[in-house]
Write a protein that holds these residues in place. Structure first.
Motif, PDB file in Angstrom:
ATOM      1  N   PHE A 181     -20.468  16.881  56.238  1.00 18.28           N
ATOM      2  CA  PHE A 181     -19.382  15.966  56.641  1.00 18.28           C
ATOM      3  C   PHE A 181     -19.266  15.914  58.161  1.00 18.28           C
ATOM      4  O   PHE A 181     -18.152  15.880  58.709  1.00 18.28           O
ATOM      5  CB  PHE A 181     -18.053  16.434  56.026  1.00 18.28           C
ATOM      6  CG  PHE A 181     -18.084  16.585  54.530  1.00 18.28           C
ATOM      7  CD1 PHE A 181     -17.839  15.479  53.710  1.00 18.28           C
ATOM      8  CD2 PHE A 181     -18.398  17.798  53.934  1.00 18.28           C
ATOM      9  CE1 PHE A 181     -17.884  15.602  52.326  1.00 18.28           C
ATOM     10  CE2 PHE A 181     -18.445  17.927  52.558  1.00 18.28           C
ATOM     11  CZ  PHE A 181     -18.192  16.830  51.746  1.00 18.28           C
ATOM     12  N   GLY A 182     -20.427  15.950  58.821  1.00 17.70           N
ATOM     13  CA  GLY A 182     -20.426  15.879  60.280  1.00 17.70           C
ATOM     14  C   GLY A 182     -19.675  17.028  60.932  1.00 17.70           C
ATOM     15  O   GLY A 182     -19.164  16.913  62.038  1.00 17.70           O
ATOM     16  N   GLY A 183     -19.584  18.134  60.218  1.00 16.54           N
ATOM     17  CA  GLY A 183     -18.911  19.313  60.770  1.00 16.54           C
ATOM     18  C   GLY A 183     -17.402  19.301  60.591  1.00 16.54           C
ATOM     19  O   GLY A 183     -16.717  20.200  61.066  1.00 16.54           O
ATOM     20  N   SER A 184     -16.893  18.289  59.898  1.00 17.24           N
ATOM     21  CA  SER A 184     -15.439  18.158  59.764  1.00 17.24           C
ATOM     22  C   SER A 184     -14.883  18.968  58.590  1.00 17.24           C
ATOM     23  O   SER A 184     -15.200  18.704  57.422  1.00 17.24           O
ATOM     24  CB  SER A 184     -15.074  16.677  59.585  1.00 17.24           C
ATOM     25  OG  SER A 184     -13.747  16.566  59.100  1.00 17.24           O
ATOM     26  N   LEU A 185     -14.044  19.947  58.914  1.00 15.35           N
ATOM     27  CA  LEU A 185     -13.356  20.719  57.871  1.00 15.35           C
ATOM     28  C   LEU A 185     -12.434  19.811  57.072  1.00 15.35           C
ATOM     29  O   LEU A 185     -12.290  19.955  55.860  1.00 15.35           O
ATOM     30  CB  LEU A 185     -12.513  21.840  58.501  1.00 15.35           C
ATOM     31  CG  LEU A 185     -13.155  23.199  58.766  1.00 15.35           C
ATOM     32  CD1 LEU A 185     -12.085  24.217  59.126  1.00 15.35           C
ATOM     33  CD2 LEU A 185     -13.938  23.676  57.548  1.00 15.35           C
ATOM     34  N   GLN A 186     -11.796  18.892  57.772  1.00 21.87           N
ATOM     35  CA  GLN A 186     -10.832  17.981  57.154  1.00 21.87           C
ATOM     36  C   GLN A 186     -11.512  17.133  56.070  1.00 21.87           C
ATOM     37  O   GLN A 186     -10.996  17.003  54.954  1.00 21.87           O
ATOM     38  CB  GLN A 186     -10.221  17.085  58.237  1.00 21.87           C
ATOM     39  CG  GLN A 186      -9.006  16.305  57.800  1.00 21.87           C
ATOM     40  CD  GLN A 186      -7.746  17.167  57.766  1.00 21.87           C
ATOM     41  OE1 GLN A 186      -7.371  17.750  58.772  1.00 21.87           O
ATOM     42  NE2 GLN A 186      -7.094  17.252  56.610  1.00 21.87           N
ATOM     43  N   ALA A 187     -12.679  16.612  56.405  1.00 23.33           N
ATOM     44  CA  ALA A 187     -13.413  15.788  55.438  1.00 23.33           C
ATOM     45  C   ALA A 187     -13.881  16.626  54.252  1.00 23.33           C
ATOM     46  O   ALA A 187     -13.849  16.166  53.101  1.00 23.33           O
ATOM     47  CB  ALA A 187     -14.613  15.124  56.120  1.00 23.33           C
ATOM     48  N   ALA A 188     -14.311  17.859  54.535  1.00 24.24           N
ATOM     49  CA  ALA A 188     -14.734  18.743  53.444  1.00 24.24           C
ATOM     50  C   ALA A 188     -13.544  19.063  52.546  1.00 24.24           C
ATOM     51  O   ALA A 188     -13.664  19.065  51.313  1.00 24.24           O
ATOM     52  CB  ALA A 188     -15.340  20.027  54.016  1.00 24.24           C
ATOM     53  N   ALA A 189     -12.388  19.309  53.161  1.00 26.96           N
ATOM     54  CA  ALA A 189     -11.181  19.654  52.398  1.00 26.96           C
ATOM     55  C   ALA A 189     -10.787  18.517  51.453  1.00 26.96           C
ATOM     56  O   ALA A 189     -10.286  18.755  50.350  1.00 26.96           O
ATOM     57  CB  ALA A 189     -10.027  19.992  53.340  1.00 26.96           C
ATOM     58  N   ALA A 190     -11.057  17.281  51.883  1.00 30.64           N
ATOM     59  CA  ALA A 190     -10.655  16.115  51.090  1.00 30.64           C
ATOM     60  C   ALA A 190     -11.409  16.036  49.760  1.00 30.64           C
ATOM     61  O   ALA A 190     -10.969  15.358  48.827  1.00 30.64           O
ATOM     62  CB  ALA A 190     -10.867  14.838  51.899  1.00 30.64           C
ATOM     63  N   THR A 191     -12.555  16.723  49.668  1.00 34.57           N
ATOM     64  CA  THR A 191     -13.327  16.671  48.415  1.00 34.57           C
ATOM     65  C   THR A 191     -12.864  17.715  47.402  1.00 34.57           C
ATOM     66  O   THR A 191     -13.236  17.642  46.232  1.00 34.57           O
ATOM     67  CB  THR A 191     -14.833  16.934  48.670  1.00 34.57           C
ATOM     68  OG1 THR A 191     -15.001  18.308  49.040  1.00 34.57           O
ATOM     69  CG2 THR A 191     -15.372  16.054  49.777  1.00 34.57           C
ATOM     70  N   VAL A 192     -12.105  18.714  47.864  1.00 34.68           N
ATOM     71  CA  VAL A 192     -11.747  19.848  46.996  1.00 34.68           C
ATOM     72  C   VAL A 192     -10.748  19.412  45.929  1.00 34.68           C
ATOM     73  O   VAL A 192      -9.746  18.753  46.230  1.00 34.68           O
ATOM     74  CB  VAL A 192     -11.154  21.010  47.830  1.00 34.68           C
ATOM     75  CG1 VAL A 192     -10.633  22.125  46.926  1.00 34.68           C
ATOM     76  CG2 VAL A 192     -12.205  21.545  48.800  1.00 34.68           C
ATOM     77  N   ARG A 193     -11.010  19.771  44.678  1.00 40.24           N
ATOM     78  CA  ARG A 193     -10.075  19.453  43.597  1.00 40.24           C
ATOM     79  C   ARG A 193      -9.463  20.682  42.958  1.00 40.24           C
ATOM     80  O   ARG A 193      -8.420  20.598  42.313  1.00 40.24           O
ATOM     81  CB  ARG A 193     -10.781  18.601  42.531  1.00 40.24           C
ATOM     82  CG  ARG A 193     -10.880  17.119  42.947  1.00 40.24           C
ATOM     83  CD  ARG A 193     -11.981  16.384  42.250  1.00 40.24           C
ATOM     84  NE  ARG A 193     -11.952  16.530  40.802  1.00 40.24           N
ATOM     85  CZ  ARG A 193     -12.972  16.207  39.984  1.00 40.24           C
ATOM     86  NH1 ARG A 193     -14.092  15.728  40.524  1.00 40.24           N
ATOM     87  NH2 ARG A 193     -12.871  16.353  38.690  1.00 40.24           N
ATOM     88  N   SER A 194     -10.136  21.823  43.116  1.00 43.23           N
ATOM     89  CA  SER A 194      -9.578  23.054  42.524  1.00 43.23           C
ATOM     90  C   SER A 194      -8.432  23.577  43.382  1.00 43.23           C
ATOM     91  O   SER A 194      -8.368  23.314  44.574  1.00 43.23           O
ATOM     92  CB  SER A 194     -10.673  24.117  42.397  1.00 43.23           C
ATOM     93  OG  SER A 194     -11.376  24.241  43.612  1.00 43.23           O
ATOM     94  N   GLN A 195      -7.536  24.302  42.716  1.00 43.67           N
ATOM     95  CA  GLN A 195      -6.491  25.003  43.460  1.00 43.67           C
ATOM     96  C   GLN A 195      -7.125  26.171  44.197  1.00 43.67           C
ATOM     97  O   GLN A 195      -8.043  26.803  43.670  1.00 43.67           O
ATOM     98  CB  GLN A 195      -5.454  25.552  42.491  1.00 43.67           C
ATOM     99  CG  GLN A 195      -4.525  24.510  41.897  1.00 43.67           C
ATOM    100  CD  GLN A 195      -3.502  25.214  41.021  1.00 43.67           C
ATOM    101  OE1 GLN A 195      -3.865  25.796  39.995  1.00 43.67           O
ATOM    102  NE2 GLN A 195      -2.240  25.164  41.419  1.00 43.67           N
ATOM    103  N   MET A 196      -6.636  26.465  45.370  1.00 46.54           N
ATOM    104  CA  MET A 196      -7.223  27.601  46.109  1.00 46.54           C
ATOM    105  C   MET A 196      -6.184  28.635  46.508  1.00 46.54           C
ATOM    106  O   MET A 196      -5.045  28.301  46.845  1.00 46.54           O
ATOM    107  CB  MET A 196      -7.959  27.129  47.366  1.00 46.54           C
ATOM    108  CG  MET A 196      -9.401  26.718  47.120  1.00 46.54           C
ATOM    109  SD  MET A 196     -10.480  26.903  48.592  1.00 46.54           S
ATOM    110  CE  MET A 196     -10.951  28.640  48.516  1.00 46.54           C
ATOM    111  N   LEU A 197      -6.597  29.882  46.459  1.00 46.31           N
ATOM    112  CA  LEU A 197      -5.850  30.982  47.068  1.00 46.31           C
ATOM    113  C   LEU A 197      -6.728  31.511  48.201  1.00 46.31           C
ATOM    114  O   LEU A 197      -7.879  31.897  47.968  1.00 46.31           O
ATOM    115  CB  LEU A 197      -5.596  32.099  46.044  1.00 46.31           C
ATOM    116  CG  LEU A 197      -5.081  33.423  46.618  1.00 46.31           C
ATOM    117  CD1 LEU A 197      -3.725  33.266  47.305  1.00 46.31           C
ATOM    118  CD2 LEU A 197      -5.008  34.498  45.516  1.00 46.31           C
ATOM    119  N   VAL A 198      -6.186  31.466  49.412  1.00 51.30           N
ATOM    120  CA  VAL A 198      -6.940  31.918  50.584  1.00 51.30           C
ATOM    121  C   VAL A 198      -6.247  33.163  51.143  1.00 51.30           C
ATOM    122  O   VAL A 198      -5.070  33.113  51.490  1.00 51.30           O
ATOM    123  CB  VAL A 198      -7.017  30.803  51.649  1.00 51.30           C
ATOM    124  CG1 VAL A 198      -7.702  31.310  52.911  1.00 51.30           C
ATOM    125  CG2 VAL A 198      -7.748  29.582  51.086  1.00 51.30           C
TER     126      VAL A 198
END
Lengths: 341, 341
Positions: free
Chosen positions: A270-287
C-alpha cells in the motif's frame, strides 16, 4: 485387577491423546512461492496442536513462533495463567520458517545454508495459510495470535487475509519497523556477519554469535531491569551465559529470520501506508505493547491500533520486550477476555 | 587615524588574548606511571584554556573530555547558555588520554598502536594532576567537571584527590559500572575487534567501526527520541550517517578509551565499596543524571550522591545520554548555581 485396569485406562487414555497432539508434527506443503519470485522447494512446516477442534471448526487459534523460537519452547506459554489456555480453543503452534524445524537453511537438503532463499513475514504467513488449508483443512480461524515476530505475523495475517479470522492478537510486535528497529536489526546482521565463519552455519562459541547474543540481551530488558537483576560482582558469569545463547543456533537460520524481521511492513502493498493497510482489516484486533520495549518499538503498533479503533493495552514494565513473559498472566487475562467477547 | 587605531587595539587585543588561550596546547609531563605498573613514556597532555585565572588562583575549573571527544569539540560547550560560562572562571579543557591529541596509540612514536599500554580512569586523572602541578602551576581547583567519561573522571578526582578541589560536577556519568554498562562496553569491544583490520589502527569505513557506531547510536538516545527524529523513509541516509561516524577515529585509540571506561570504579581501592569511597570525598558534589540514559546507567551516580548527601539533579529527557547536549541550558544553570554557592 480388571476394574483397576479399566479405571487406569479411563484416566490415562485421554492424557495420551493430548500428549500426542502436542508432539512435533511436520506438514509437507510443497513448493512455496515467495514474494521475491524465488521458491522454497518441498517446504515443510512444523506445528503442534493443543486442545480440541469443536464440531463447527470455530475455535482454532494459530500461534506462530517468535524470532529464534521453536514450537517446543512455546508450549510453556499454554495453560492457565499463561498466554492462552487450551481448554476452550484448538491451539495450533506453528514453527516459523527458518527456525530449524520448519524449512530452514540448516535442514534443507536442496537449498542448504546460504542457498536457502530470503523470505519475508508475508511469506511466513502464506506458508501458514497453506498449512491450514492443505493439512489441517481449516478455512477459518477464531484468531491468530503471537508475540514479537509471532505478533508481526498476526498483523500481516489481518492485512493479507482479512476474512480468514475473526480476531487477531499482537503482543510486543509491530506492523511496520521504525528507524530504531531497522538500526537494531541491521546492527544484528552486522554482528552476525562479523563472524568470519558464519556462512558455515552451525556455530556455538564464535565471536559474531557472542556479539549478537549480547546485543539481544542489551535490548531485551530495560537497563533498570538488567541492573536490578544482575549484581556487578556476578558480571563475568552473566556475560558468559548471555554470550553463549542457545547452543543449537544456526547462523544461516538466524540470518534469514533477521532478514524476515527487516521486511516487517504491512504497508508494503500500500505504498508504505499504514492507514491504507488498516483499511483492509476486518478482524477485531487486540494490540498489546510494552512502552519500554527496546527490541520492538511500540509506536507503530499503537498507531495501527488507533487507526483500527482496536483494543490497545499499553504495558509499562521495566521488563521491556520480555513483558510477553514477565507480564504473561496479565496478558493472558486480556487475551482470554478479548477472545470470548 | 591614531585615535581609531588605539580604539581598535583596545577592542582587539583582549580578544586576541582569549583566542590564543583557546588554542590547542600540548604539555609534556614526562613518563606517566600507570596503575598497572606499566608506563606511558614521554606523556603529552593536550589542553585549552578559557577565561582568566584570578590573582588568588581560586577560579580554575578542570573539564576533561568525554569518550571519543577532543577539546576542540568541547569548546562548543563553553559560553552563556552552555555547560559552563568562562566569564567568571578559568576553564581548562583537557584532552583525555588516547583521544588522538594527548598521548595515544595513534600518535605515540615509542609505543604506537597495540604497543600503547592499557590505562584506567585513575590514570587519566593522575595525568591531569601532573598537568596542573607541573605545567599550569595550580595546586588547587575551584572545581572538576565533566560529562560522560569526563564525569567519570570528576568522580575519580573527588575520591583520589579529596583536598584538591572545592567542588566536583558529574554529568551523565558513573562512579562504578553496573552489569548493564559492562555488557554495553564489552559488546563495543567485541564490535571493534570483529574488524579483521582493527589492529592497524586508522580506519574509516570498515564493518567493525560501522557496528560500533551503530551500537552507540542505538543507545545514545532513547528509542522514542530516535523514532520521532528519524522518519522510516529516510532510514538509509540515517544509517549511513550513523555508521560512518567521525572519519578521524583510530581503532586503537578507541579500544584504549573503551578499556579505560571499563575500569570505571571509584571503589577499586576500597574493595569495591562505593560507601567507603564516598567517605573519602571532601569536595561538594553536584551529580546530574539522565533517568533514561542507556549509555551510562544512572543508578550508581544517584546512589553515590545520596551517600554524599550531595545535590542530585535527575533529568527525565527522552534524549537519554545526550541530555548533556539536549538539556545543556538547564544543566548549565544548575552548574552555575552550584559553583557560585
Amino acid at each position: 485387577m480388571k476394574t483397576r485396569l479399566t479405571l487406569a485406562m479411563l484416566v490415562v487414555l485421554p492424557l495420551l491423546q493430548v500428549v500426542q497432539g502436542q508432539e512435533q508434527q511436520l506438514a509437507h506443503i510443497g513448493d512455496l512461492r515467495l514474494d521475491s519470485g524465488e521458491m522454497i522447494s518441498d517446504c515443510v512446516i512444523g506445528y503442534r496442536t493443543f486442545g480440541k477442534l469443536n464440531k463447527y471448526k470455530s475455535n482454532a487459534i494459530l500461534f506462530p513462533t517468535a524470532f529464534g523460537w521453536r514450537s517446543a519452547a512455546l508450549t510453556s506459554r499454554i495453560g492457565q495463567g499463561k498466554l492462552i489456555d487450551a481448554d476452550k480453543y484448538f491451539v495450533i503452534l506453528v514453527d516459523s520458517l527458518a527456525n530449524g524445524v520448519s524449512s530452514s537453511p540448516s535442514n534443507s537438503k536442496s537449498q542448504p545454508g546460504v542457498e536457502f532463499p530470503e523470505f519475508s513475514i508475508r511469506d511466513m504467513v502464506s506458508s501458514e495459510q497453506q498449512l491450514l488449508l492443505g493439512t489441517l483443512h481449516l478455512r477459518h480461524l477464531r484468531a491468530v495470535m503471537g508475540f514479537s515476530m509471532g505478533g508481526m505475523q498476526a498483523f500481516q495475517w489481518a492485512v493479507s487475509y482479512p476474512g480468514f479470522m475473526d480476531k487477531a492478537v499482537s503482543i510486543v510486535a509491530s506492523p511496520q519497523l521504525t528507524a530504531y528497529d531497522l538500526l537494531l536489526w541491521h546492527s544484528s546482521l552486522l554482528a552476525l556477519e562479523s563472524d568470519p565463519d558464519w556462512k558455515k552455519g552451525h556455530y556455538t562459541s564464535q565471536p559474531g554469535l557472542h556479539l549478537l547474543n549480547m546485543l539481544q540481551t542489551l535490548t531485551l530488558y530495560t537497563p533498570r531491569y538488567l541492573v536490578s537483576h544482575n549484581p556487578r560482582a556476578d558480571y563475568q558469569k552473566f556475560e558468559s551465559e548471555q554470550a553463549q545463547g542457545p547452543d543449537d543456533l544456526d547462523a544461516n537460520d538466524t540470518l534469514r529470520q533477521i532478514q524476515a524481521l527487516l521486511s516487517t511492513d504491512v504497508g508494503a502493498s500500500f505504498g508504505g501506508s499504514l492507514q491504507a493497510a488498516a483499511a483492509t482489516v476486518r478482524s477485531q484486533m487486540l494490540v498489546i505493547v510494552s512502552k519500554q520495549d527496546h527490541v520492538v518499538n511500540p509506536q507503530p503498533a499503537a498507531d495501527f491500533a488507533r487507526m483500527l479503533h482496536a483494543q490497545l493495552l499499553e504495558l509499562d514494565s521495566d521488563c521491556g520486550h520480555r513483558a510477553h513473559t514477565c507480564e504473561m498472566k496479565r496478558i493472558g487475562e486480556a487475551v482470554a477476555d478479548f477472545l470470548e467477547k
